[in-house]
Design a protein around this motif. Structure first.
Motif, PDB file in Angstrom:
ATOM      1  N   ASP A  23       0.828  -1.213   0.000  1.00 34.27           N
ATOM      2  CA  ASP A  23       0.000   0.000   0.000  1.00 34.27           C
ATOM      3  C   ASP A  23       0.861   1.260   0.000  1.00 34.27           C
ATOM      4  OD1 ASP A  23      -2.521  -0.971  -0.331  1.00 34.27           O
ATOM      5  OD2 ASP A  23      -3.219  -0.571   1.703  1.00 34.27           O
ATOM      6  N   GLY A  24       1.989   1.180  -0.714  1.00 32.22           N
ATOM      7  CA  GLY A  24       2.858   2.351  -0.829  1.00 32.22           C
ATOM      8  C   GLY A  24       3.850   2.525   0.296  1.00 32.22           C
ATOM      9  N   VAL A  25       3.892   1.583   1.232  1.00 30.09           N
ATOM     10  CA  VAL A  25       4.801   1.676   2.376  1.00 30.09           C
ATOM     11  C   VAL A  25       5.997   0.752   2.148  1.00 30.09           C
ATOM     12  CG1 VAL A  25       5.031   1.481   4.882  1.00 30.09           C
ATOM     13  CG2 VAL A  25       2.814   2.095   3.875  1.00 30.09           C
ATOM     14  N   SER A  26       7.201   1.304   2.204  1.00 31.41           N
ATOM     15  CA  SER A  26       8.420   0.514   2.061  1.00 31.41           C
ATOM     16  C   SER A  26       8.652  -0.285   3.335  1.00 31.41           C
ATOM     17  CB  SER A  26       9.616   1.431   1.803  1.00 31.41           C
ATOM     18  OG  SER A  26      10.833   0.699   1.824  1.00 31.41           O
ATOM     19  N   LEU A  27       8.724  -1.612   3.190  1.00 31.92           N
ATOM     20  CA  LEU A  27       8.857  -2.483   4.351  1.00 31.92           C
ATOM     21  C   LEU A  27       9.881  -3.572   4.097  1.00 31.92           C
ATOM     22  CD1 LEU A  27       5.045  -2.819   5.029  1.00 31.92           C
ATOM     23  CD2 LEU A  27       6.664  -1.626   6.508  1.00 31.92           C
ATOM     24  N   THR A  28      10.343  -4.183   5.182  1.00 31.44           N
ATOM     25  CA  THR A  28      11.287  -5.288   5.106  1.00 31.44           C
ATOM     26  C   THR A  28      10.553  -6.595   5.368  1.00 31.44           C
ATOM     27  OG1 THR A  28      13.118  -3.896   5.871  1.00 31.44           O
ATOM     28  CG2 THR A  28      13.399  -6.277   6.074  1.00 31.44           C
ATOM     29  N   VAL A  29      10.784  -7.572   4.509  1.00 34.50           N
ATOM     30  CA  VAL A  29      10.159  -8.882   4.658  1.00 34.50           C
ATOM     31  C   VAL A  29      10.792  -9.612   5.845  1.00 34.50           C
ATOM     32  CG1 VAL A  29       9.782 -11.129   3.577  1.00 34.50           C
ATOM     33  CG2 VAL A  29       9.663  -9.030   2.201  1.00 34.50           C
ATOM     34  N   VAL A  30       9.952 -10.092   6.747  1.00 36.61           N
ATOM     35  CA  VAL A  30      10.439 -10.861   7.894  1.00 36.61           C
ATOM     36  C   VAL A  30      10.539 -12.338   7.529  1.00 36.61           C
ATOM     37  CG1 VAL A  30       9.955 -11.572  10.273  1.00 36.61           C
ATOM     38  CG2 VAL A  30       9.486  -9.213   9.549  1.00 36.61           C
ATOM     39  N   GLU A  31       9.452 -12.879   6.997  1.00 33.48           N
ATOM     40  CA  GLU A  31       9.408 -14.286   6.589  1.00 33.48           C
ATOM     41  C   GLU A  31       8.807 -14.364   5.191  1.00 33.48           C
ATOM     42  OE1 GLU A  31       7.358 -18.553   7.970  1.00 33.48           O
ATOM     43  OE2 GLU A  31       6.904 -16.688   9.024  1.00 33.48           O
TER      44      GLU A  31
ATOM     45  N   SER B 125       6.868  -6.687   9.871  1.00 33.17           N
ATOM     46  CA  SER B 125       6.781  -6.202  11.245  1.00 33.17           C
ATOM     47  C   SER B 125       6.529  -4.704  11.208  1.00 33.17           C
ATOM     48  CB  SER B 125       8.080  -6.513  11.999  1.00 33.17           C
ATOM     49  OG  SER B 125       8.001  -6.054  13.333  1.00 33.17           O
ATOM     50  N   LEU B 126       5.489  -4.260  11.898  1.00 35.06           N
ATOM     51  CA  LEU B 126       5.105  -2.851  11.869  1.00 35.06           C
ATOM     52  C   LEU B 126       5.336  -2.198  13.229  1.00 35.06           C
ATOM     53  CD1 LEU B 126       1.718  -3.154   9.930  1.00 35.06           C
ATOM     54  CD2 LEU B 126       4.006  -2.714   9.006  1.00 35.06           C
ATOM     55  N   ILE B 127       6.081  -1.104  13.220  1.00 37.70           N
ATOM     56  CA  ILE B 127       6.334  -0.355  14.440  1.00 37.70           C
ATOM     57  C   ILE B 127       5.162   0.587  14.706  1.00 37.70           C
ATOM     58  CG2 ILE B 127       8.839  -0.508  14.171  1.00 37.70           C
ATOM     59  CD1 ILE B 127       8.809   2.365  13.125  1.00 37.70           C
ATOM     60  N   PRO B 128       5.039   1.120  15.923  1.00 36.54           N
ATOM     61  CA  PRO B 128       3.913   2.001  16.251  1.00 36.54           C
ATOM     62  C   PRO B 128       3.754   3.185  15.311  1.00 36.54           C
ATOM     63  CG  PRO B 128       5.006   1.316  18.259  1.00 36.54           C
ATOM     64  CD  PRO B 128       5.849   0.813  17.121  1.00 36.54           C
ATOM     65  N   THR B 129       4.862   3.767  14.838  1.00 32.49           N
ATOM     66  CA  THR B 129       4.771   4.917  13.935  1.00 32.49           C
ATOM     67  C   THR B 129       4.078   4.537  12.642  1.00 32.49           C
ATOM     68  OG1 THR B 129       6.762   5.949  14.840  1.00 32.49           O
ATOM     69  CG2 THR B 129       6.103   6.618  12.637  1.00 32.49           C
TER      70      THR B 129
END
Length: 206
Positions: free
Chosen positions: A141-149, A158-162
């Motif tokens: 959804d347009g958010v750059s994230l790191t794959v955990v598994e 994994s999503l942080i509170p921010t």
């Protein structure tokens, strides 16, 4: 070109259904500041063109192809959306290289809540598995994230509170669709390796 660092949690203020497209009006005071007709703004990871501007709002036309291949077709008046302007030349690449070209949609499978973060499991469409690796980058959804598994038909993040507070990912429930864009570098590497494969013994070299 975008970075996957969402600037603003915007809102759909109107949806007009056309014959083979939809026209969205979206509220976003941050991304509309200094914007002009023809500029690009990423909406839930989809690069859209500004066709009209109002006070803190912009309008974008979305053709049927995009509606069918992304989750934008599910948006209604009042839907919250992630908004990001293109990266300025010379700016910091805070996330990773994001084109705003959705490769497919997944769905939220489950959410596991911890004290300081959430683990979210997302289904992975056929054809995208080979581009998703553990500790690699993906855009949701347009958010750059790191794959955990990285599984055969799913992956986790994994999503942080921010991120939970400032993006739509804090609002999504199991079953909700999300736009996915895999790392474009993986697709280029695959293409290059395919054309540069070493021929087997006895195979003529082109």
């Amino acid at each position: 070109m975008f970075t996957g660092i969402v600037e603003e949690l915007g809102e759909v203020t109107a949806v007009e259904k056309l014959d083979d497209a939809s026209r969205f009006r979206l509220r976003g005071p941050v991304v509309t500041e200094g914007a002009k007709h023809g500029d690009s703004i990423a909406v839930n990871g989809v690069c859209l063109t500004v066709v009209d501007l109002g006070e803190n709002e912009f309008t974008a036309d979305v053709m049927a192809e995009t509606l069918n291949r992304s989750s934008l077709g599910a948006l209604t008046t009042g839907s919250r959306v992630n908004l990001e302007r293109p990266m300025a030349l010379g700016g910091r690449l805070g996330g990773h290289i994001v084109q705003g070209h959705v490769d497919g949609t997944g769905r939220i499978v489950e959410r596991r809540v911890s004290e300081n973060w959430e683990i979210v499991k997302i289904s992975l469409p056929d054809g995208l598995t080979r581009y998703v690796v553990e500790k690699g980058s993906i855009t949701v959804d347009g958010v750059s994230l790191t794959v955990v598994e990285a599984g055969r038909d799913y992956f986790t993040i994994s999503l942080i509170p921010t991120t939970l507070a400032l993006t739509t990912l804090g609002l999504k429930e199991p079953g909700d669709p999300v736009n996915l864009e895999v790392d474009v570098l993986a697709k280029y590497v695959e293409r290059l390796l395919g054309h540069g494969a070493v021929p087997e013994a006895g195979e003529p070299v082109a």
